[in-house]
Design an enzyme around this catalytic site. Structure first.
Site, PDB file in Angstrom:
ATOM      1  N   CYS A  11     -10.613 -17.799  -7.400  1.00  0.00           N
ATOM      2  CA  CYS A  11      -9.380 -17.206  -7.932  1.00  0.00           C
ATOM      3  C   CYS A  11      -9.673 -15.794  -8.426  1.00  0.00           C
ATOM      4  O   CYS A  11     -10.831 -15.415  -8.623  1.00  0.00           O
ATOM      5  CB  CYS A  11      -8.804 -18.051  -9.063  1.00  0.00           C
ATOM      6  SG  CYS A  11      -9.727 -17.970 -10.603  1.00  0.00           S
ATOM      7  N   CYS A  14     -11.417 -15.740 -11.917  1.00  0.00           N
ATOM      8  CA  CYS A  14     -12.829 -16.119 -11.817  1.00  0.00           C
ATOM      9  C   CYS A  14     -13.645 -15.005 -11.161  1.00  0.00           C
ATOM     10  O   CYS A  14     -14.806 -14.778 -11.522  1.00  0.00           O
ATOM     11  CB  CYS A  14     -12.972 -17.404 -11.011  1.00  0.00           C
ATOM     12  SG  CYS A  14     -11.989 -18.762 -11.666  1.00  0.00           S
ATOM     13  N   ASP A 409       7.615  20.137   3.568  1.00  0.00           N
ATOM     14  CA  ASP A 409       7.298  21.399   4.229  1.00  0.00           C
ATOM     15  C   ASP A 409       8.212  21.488   5.456  1.00  0.00           C
ATOM     16  O   ASP A 409       8.729  20.468   5.923  1.00  0.00           O
ATOM     17  CB  ASP A 409       5.821  21.395   4.641  1.00  0.00           C
ATOM     18  CG  ASP A 409       5.476  22.556   5.552  1.00  0.00           C
ATOM     19  OD1 ASP A 409       5.762  23.698   5.162  1.00  0.00           O
ATOM     20  OD2 ASP A 409       4.959  22.313   6.657  1.00  0.00           O
TER      21      ASP A 409
END
Length: 714
Positions: A11, A14, A409
């Protein structure tokens, strides 16, 4: 630094604890372990054995060494100091999904069997069945949790271990076994969800070519693409990938550039045309001169950017991780209060409230909360990369969904950067085009090329010019078929007295925002070209789509003259225009706009790089300059703006899903905690609330990867 591919990460919470343990090693301060990509980056001075030991203690393992080049070109007979060692270790530690699933299924079968036989067998046998069921599905969690509890590290495994031991201590064997089974199922489904997101990302990384056919004289040799050098000649057969960026020397074919640009339609290619490494050659045989080594190619840069994007954490993720750091200890305190306060002060039953406290512990597992962001971010980056939109990190994806102002631009961004003749006024059309084509024949200037294309369109073959002379600040004079001609701007007409009608035409073209090129002989003006920078066909639709999305303001920043800028703004629908700007002035304007909203800057040139860096989000065109691409946070590999609205829409969706996930995970936990007040919370309700939240946030996040059946492009 060394990079390893790590498996067995259970997980996100963890994983962060595991990262912290590695960071405590000597030379481990810079170590980074990513749950999203499963990659561990560590200092080379850390002994491999130390890393292996820590990972093994946590049920994780090293799959292989994973530096940039090896990960893209790993062969079956991999060599290296760690290869055999790594293989042995991973096979001894790793538990395949099939084995874990088998244990989970067997655990569930024993649990159901115990329930069915509860009235027929002695109590000790029923308890034994529940214990075996719990051990089959929960022993890994129990072992990891016990180790972390001993080190006073509080993760989901720690909380689950305390809950399982507590439930067993008060004789709730049935509940303990059910919690172990549901938690095992939860971890399994969570792992599958994250693995799905990783596999989707890894599919992008597998697009890299591995071998090339090198031509040396009359011989052909199969070589690794990493050995190719600029100037090498390679053979690409139908169905093969182009090994690196280059130019076609011989052959004609259609090329699928989807791996680079995200565009599925093939592009016809022939001699002298550029090709991308990683593109797929369809039907013709091509000989290609390599222009870049593979590691400098477009595809290698894309894969590198994608890998980098996997490693970065968004502000939301960082906040959640910081929150979880305090959240878990807080849950332990709340659980202790639930256990102690009712029996001590209100005469509650110790066993009943110990049970409620254990349920609170399970509710407090932060799995779903921590998983709220990474799967969604990884899915969003992958989905955009499939479409040729490279986002250099989760933080930039999150920011893309927040922008309300976009500055563009002009040249090469809203326009193609390719001048073309938009208007032509001829007073002597035949001599006008012949003289113009002849004088521009040997020039490579963009305006000259535009004139030559117009002459060709009108069926004029350029003659040879004699005594050609460049006049600084004016243009060119030359002799064509025995007569002298001039081509250039208004200053090239100094030898003439202009008629009023000619002057009116010049002023009209200037008013329309054209660059004017005039052709004359010794006596009069023969004609003039009104040349414009071609507006990209998608620009108008893109600007309109952005406004519909809710982008508050679109702005054009250009160094071009005001009339030309005004024309582009009028055609495209840009909100505001600033013209005649130097690069420094663009930066100042981006800063000013940033004070009023969240600004993204879109550009392609060297002069755009400072503004791209200054904006909250820099977006570069894929075929722009290297400096613009390196500076930008987002790269549009299609070299057009068509998918920009889609990218912003997807980024907003990712942000919405993350907010929804956080609310869902905390909301379900809050409901479960409220049930604890009247003593209605059970262990299985607690684990289902956590499991339900985890499954839901994972599925919702993975929905980002699902392509819409109907995709519209401006």
């Amino acid at each position: 630094m060394k990079t390893y591919k790590v498996g067995g990460l259970s997980c996100a919470h963890c994983t962060s604890k595991l990262e912290a343990r590695i960071q405590k090693l000597e030379h481990g301060e810079t170590a980074a372990l990513s749950y999203s990509s499963g990659r561990l980056l560590v200092d080379e001075q850390i002994p491999y054995g130390q890393i292996q030991k820590i990972l093994k203690e946590e049920g994780a393992y090293i799959e292989h060494e994973d530096d940039e080049e090896k990960s893209l070109h790993r062969s079956g007979d991999s060599t290296g100091a760690h290869s055999a060692h790594e293989h042995t270790d991973s096979s001894s530690v790793r538990v395949s999904w099939w084995n874990s699933k088998t244990e989970l299924v067997l655990s569930a079968v024993l649990y159901v069997l115990a329930l069915v036989l509860e009235s027929y067998l002695p109590l000790y046998l029923i308890i034994a069945l529940f214990i075996v069921s719990a051990l089959l599905s929960g022993r890994t969690t129990f072992i990891k949790g016990a180790k972390r509890l001993f080190r006073l590290e509080f993760t989901i495994d720690t909380l689950m271990t305390i809950a399982l031991v507590g439930a067993a201590a008060i004789g709730e064997w049935k509940e303990a076994a059910l919690v172990a089974i549901l938690f095992g199922l939860n971890e399994h489904l969570e792992g599958l969800g994250m693995e799905k997101a990783r596999r989707s990302m890894d599919a992008l990384l597998k697009t890299a070519p591995r071998e090339a056919i090198l031509i040396k004289g009359t011989a052909e040799q199969v070589v690794p693409v990493t050995s190719l050098q600029a100037g090498d000649l390679v053979l690409v057969r139908p169905g093969d990938q182009i090994p690196s960026d280059g130019v076609i020397v011989e052959g004609v074919s259609s090329v699928n550039e989807a791996a680079i640009t995200g565009e599925s339609l093939p592009v016809d290619k022939g001699p002298d045309q550029a090709v991308f490494g990683g593109s797929l050659n369809n039907e013709g045989v091509l000989k290609i001169r390599i222009e870049k080594r593979y590691e400098d190619s477009s595809l290698a840069q894309i894969l590198h950017l994608v890998r980098e994007a996997q490693e970065t954490k968004t502000p939301t993720e960082l906040f959640i991780n910081r929150f979880a750091k305090y959240y878990t200890p807080l849950i332990l305190v709340v659980s202790a209060l639930v256990i102690l306060i009712p029996p001590l002060f209100f005469g509650g039953n110790w066993v009943d409230w110990l049970y409620q406290g254990l349920a609170v512990l399970i509710v407090g597992c932060p799995c779903a909360l921590i998983l709220s962001s990474p799967v969604a971010i990884l899915s969003g980056i992958t989905r955009n990369a499939r479409h040729g939109i490279l986002i250099k990190g989760g933080a930039h994806l999150e920011q893309l969904g927040k922008i309300d102002t976009i500055a563009f631009d002009k040249t090469g961004t809203l326009t193609t950067g390719r001048p073309y003749v938009e208007q032509m006024i001829a007073y002597d059309q035949e001599r006008f085009l012949k003289a113009a084509a002849a004088m521009e024949k040997s020039s490579s200037h963009p305006l000259a090329l535009a004139i030559l294309r117009e002459a060709e369109r009108n069926g004029i073959l350029p003659a040879d010019a004699e005594q050609s002379e460049t006049i600084p600040g004016q243009g060119i004079t030359a002799i064509v078929e025995g007569e002298r001609y001039w081509i250039g701007n208004e200053k090239s007409l100094a030898h003439l007295s202009l008629q009023a009608s000619v002057q009116e035409d010049i002023e009209k073209l200037k008013a329309d925002g054209h660059t004017i090129v005039i052709v004359s002989d010794e006596a009069r003006v023969l004609g003039m070209f009104g040349i414009s920078d071609e507006i990209r066909p998608e620009s108008s639709a893109v600007i309109s789509a952005l406004h519909r999305l809710g982008i508050r303001r679109t702005v054009m920043l250009t160094g071009d003259h005001p009339k030309s800028a005004a024309k582009v703004a009028r055609v495209t629908g840009i909100s505001d225009t600033y013209s005649g700007l130097m690069p420094g002035e663009k930066v100042d304007l981006v800063r000013k706009l940033s004070a009023e909203g969240a600004v993204a800057m879109v550009g392609d040139g060297i002069n755009d790089a400072p503004a791209l860096a200054t904006a909250r989000l820099g977006i570069a065109m894929g075929k722009g300059t290297a400096s613009a691409i390196e500076t930008a946070d987002v790269v549009l590999m299609q070299n057009h703006l068509g998918k920009l609205p889609e990218a912003i829409s997807l980024a907003r969706r990712v942000n919405r899903i993350i907010r929804w996930n956080i609310g869902l995970s905390l909301g379900l936990k809050l409901i479960a905690l409220i049930l604890a007040v009247p003593g209605l919370l059970t262990l299985w309700i607690a684990i289902l609330s956590d499991m339900g939240a985890t499954i839901l946030v994972t599925l919702i996040s993975l929905s980002i990867l699902i392509e819409s059946k109907k995709v519209t492009h401006p």
